[in-house]
Design a protein around this motif. Structure first.
Motif, short mmCIF file in Angstrom:
data_model
loop_
_atom_site.label_atom_id
_atom_site.label_comp_id
_atom_site.label_asym_id
_atom_site.label_seq_id
_atom_site.Cartn_x
_atom_site.Cartn_y
_atom_site.Cartn_z
N GLN A 136 0.88 -1.32 0.08
CA GLN A 136 0.05 0.11 0.01
C GLN A 136 0.95 1.24 0.03
O GLN A 136 0.54 2.26 -0.68
N ALA A 137 1.87 1.16 0.79
CA ALA A 137 2.75 2.41 0.84
C ALA A 137 3.55 2.67 -0.54
O ALA A 137 3.64 3.84 -0.85
N VAL A 138 3.94 1.57 -1.25
CA VAL A 138 4.67 1.92 -2.48
C VAL A 138 3.45 2.34 -3.45
O VAL A 138 3.76 3.18 -4.27
N ARG A 139 2.28 1.95 -3.62
CA ARG A 139 1.11 2.56 -4.40
C ARG A 139 1.22 3.84 -4.00
O ARG A 139 0.91 4.73 -4.97
N VAL A 140 0.97 4.42 -2.82
CA VAL A 140 0.71 5.98 -2.48
C VAL A 140 1.90 6.68 -2.83
O VAL A 140 1.88 7.56 -3.47
N ARG A 141 3.21 6.10 -2.84
CA ARG A 141 4.29 7.01 -3.34
C ARG A 141 4.17 7.03 -4.85
O ARG A 141 4.30 8.34 -5.13
N TRP A 142 3.98 5.80 -5.61
CA TRP A 142 4.23 5.98 -7.19
C TRP A 142 3.01 6.82 -7.46
O TRP A 142 2.97 7.40 -8.57
N GLY A 143 1.77 6.89 -6.96
CA GLY A 143 0.58 7.62 -7.51
C GLY A 143 0.28 9.01 -6.89
O GLY A 143 -0.57 9.53 -7.43
N TRP A 144 1.24 9.60 -5.95
CA TRP A 144 0.90 10.90 -5.32
C TRP A 144 1.19 11.87 -6.42
O TRP A 144 0.05 12.80 -6.29
N LYS A 145 2.29 11.87 -7.35
CA LYS A 145 2.36 13.15 -8.19
C LYS A 145 1.07 13.10 -9.05
O LYS A 145 0.91 14.43 -9.83
N ARG A 146 0.38 12.24 -9.30
CA ARG A 146 -0.70 12.15 -10.39
C ARG A 146 -2.06 12.44 -9.33
O ARG A 146 -2.93 13.10 -9.72
N LEU A 147 -2.10 12.02 -8.23
CA LEU A 147 -3.59 12.04 -7.35
C LEU A 147 -3.26 13.52 -6.82
O LEU A 147 -4.50 14.26 -6.86
N ALA A 148 -2.28 14.09 -6.35
CA ALA A 148 -2.34 15.43 -5.93
C ALA A 148 -3.14 16.50 -6.63
O ALA A 148 -4.00 17.29 -6.19
N PRO A 149 -2.68 16.64 -7.98
CA PRO A 149 -3.39 17.63 -8.72
C PRO A 149 -5.01 17.42 -8.72
O PRO A 149 -5.52 18.30 -8.85
N MET A 150 -5.26 16.13 -8.92
CA MET A 150 -6.63 15.65 -9.12
C MET A 150 -7.42 16.16 -7.94
O MET A 150 -8.63 16.34 -7.76
N LEU A 151 -6.81 16.02 -6.64
CA LEU A 151 -7.52 16.65 -5.45
C LEU A 151 -7.37 17.96 -5.15
O LEU A 151 -7.56 18.54 -3.90
N LYS A 152 -6.54 18.85 -6.02
CA LYS A 152 -6.24 20.29 -5.71
C LYS A 152 -5.44 20.37 -4.53
O LYS A 152 -5.38 21.51 -3.72
N LEU A 153 -4.57 19.67 -4.65
CA LEU A 153 -3.45 19.61 -3.55
C LEU A 153 -2.20 20.03 -4.14
O LEU A 153 -0.89 19.59 -3.83
N SER A 154 -2.12 20.75 -5.20
CA SER A 154 -1.09 21.24 -5.87
C SER A 154 -1.03 22.60 -6.26
O SER A 154 -2.38 23.32 -6.19
N VAL A 155 -0.19 23.53 -6.57
CA VAL A 155 -0.37 24.90 -6.80
C VAL A 155 0.54 25.31 -7.98
O VAL A 155 1.45 24.29 -8.35
N THR A 156 -0.02 26.48 -8.92
CA THR A 156 0.87 26.63 -9.99
C THR A 156 1.70 27.96 -9.78
O THR A 156 0.95 28.87 -9.21
N ASP A 157 2.87 27.52 -9.91
CA ASP A 157 3.75 28.77 -9.89
C ASP A 157 4.15 29.61 -11.17
O ASP A 157 4.91 28.96 -11.94
N LYS A 158 3.82 30.77 -11.50
CA LYS A 158 3.89 31.26 -12.62
C LYS A 158 4.91 32.29 -12.78
O LYS A 158 5.33 32.81 -13.86
N THR A 159 5.70 32.35 -11.58
CA THR A 159 6.83 33.28 -11.58
C THR A 159 7.88 32.14 -11.79
O THR A 159 8.42 31.47 -11.23
N PRO A 160 8.71 32.59 -13.19
CA PRO A 160 9.95 31.73 -13.38
C PRO A 160 11.05 31.77 -12.49
O PRO A 160 11.20 32.74 -11.70
N THR A 161 11.82 30.83 -12.53
CA THR A 161 12.99 30.92 -11.61
C THR A 161 14.04 31.64 -12.50
O THR A 161 14.11 31.88 -13.62
N ALA A 162 15.03 31.82 -11.46
CA ALA A 162 16.10 32.72 -12.07
C ALA A 162 17.02 31.69 -13.30
O ALA A 162 17.31 32.24 -14.16
N LEU A 163 17.15 30.59 -13.22
CA LEU A 163 17.82 29.76 -13.91
C LEU A 163 16.84 29.59 -15.34
O LEU A 163 17.29 29.74 -16.29
N ALA A 164 15.50 29.50 -15.14
CA ALA A 164 14.87 29.29 -16.26
C ALA A 164 14.86 30.72 -17.12
O ALA A 164 14.84 30.71 -18.36
#
Length: 331
Positions: free
Chosen positions: A50-78
């Protein structure tokens, strides 16, 4: 022609060594996890998967649950790398998640982001439970900027627990470890300054086992002394506390006259201690200095209390005597 000490030759030989070392570390890490998995019990193995599934699926699940943010300010390197003048793509930031497991489920620690904190995780708790296949999920704040997500696949309260006493003097005299809660987290009660506790429940639901846990954990301490009144037996060897009688300074069964003598004795002990505490200990309350072998915490266990405190009916001499004695018992 290259000589034996040519620098390029040495650099070329160093590469395979690094690869071999990396492979050795990977094989060792994989072997450690395989051994850990094979040695675990069936419930823990399910939690590992179960813990392996949670780790592997987190990056896909988080945006679906609105647990992510969009950063429109570019980094200095970019900004420095943007030589063609085209708009820089916004970055989607996902809270970092570290996942551990136990026999009942998973424990995940997530870092907060601007706009994604405790409130947002709590709103998503039911959806996390569905996605992670958990019976229930609790979200709490571990420390500023970090959230703890506890997901249990199985209800811990449906399984019997086993307690093994250490036989050592407890660090805290009046701490009563009760077991685990619905999230399999340890539960303890601080009985400092608490004059009494009622343990209630239906027969066979663990009341006596709970009291026996207190006895086994506190018995090694000379700063705690026990006395028991068991209203469901006539003699100590008949009851649930037969194995504890030698650790108690007094024990009575369902004999009301003997019980009242014991209660009178304890009431008198309380009065004497109350009158002499300032002289002996130099404080108003024993808890200011803590229990000791010379001034111990006295724990009175009353089992089947209705035997002693029921309302006796009748006007015969014996019943009237019990009624008068009950007044003393209630002091």
């Amino acid at each position: 022609m290259k000589g034996p000490n040519d620098p390029a030759e040495g650099a070329f030989d160093f590469g395979p060594l690094v690869v071999d070392l990396a492979l050795a570390v990977l094989v060792g890490w994989t072997g450690w996890w395989v051994v850990r998995y094979l040695r675990a019990d069936a419930m823990t193995r399910q939690s590992i998967r179960q813990a392996v599934r949670v780790r592997w699926g987190w990056k896909r699940l988080a945006p679906m649950l609105k647990l992510s943010v969009t950063d429109k300010t570019p980094t200095a390197l970019a900004s420095l790398a943007n030589t063609n003048g085209k708009p820089i793509k916004p970055r989607v930031l996902i809270p970092a998640l570290k996942v551990t497991h136990d026999a009942y489920g998973v424990i995940a620690r997530a870092s907060c982001l601007p706009g994604v904190g405790l409130e947002q995780f709590q709103k998503a708790a039911s959806h996390l439970a569905d996605a992670w296949r958990c019976t229930r999920v609790a979200v709490t704040q571990d420390k500023p900027g970090q959230i703890v997500i506890r997901g249990v696949r199985l209800d811990p309260l449906k399984f019997p627990t086993e307690h093994r006493p250490t036989g050592e003097v407890p660090d805290e005299t009046a701490r009563w470890d009760l077991g685990v809660d619905e999230y399999a987290q340890p539960v303890a009660v601080d009985l400092t300054q608490v004059p009494g506790v009622t343990v209630a429940g239906l027969p066979g639901f663990g009341k006596t086992s709970l009291i026996n846990r207190l006895l086994s954990d506190w018995a090694p301490s000379p700063a705690v002394q026990f006395v028991c009144a068991d209203g469901k037996v006539s003699a100590a060897y008949e009851g649930d506390y037969a194995d504890w009688v030698q650790r108690m300074f007094a024990f009575v069964g369902d004999d009301l006259e003997e019980a009242n003598k014991l209660f009178r004795r304890l009431v008198e002990l309380r009065r004497v201690r109350s009158a002499s505490i300032r002289t002996v200990l130099g404080v108003k309350s024993m808890w200011d200095v803590g229990p000791s072998e010379g001034w111990p915490l006295v724990v009175l266990i009353i089992d089947e209390a209705h035997t002693y405190f029921r309302d006796h009916k009748g006007s015969d001499p014996k019943t009237e005597d019990f009624k008068s004695n009950e007044t003393v018992v209630m002091l």
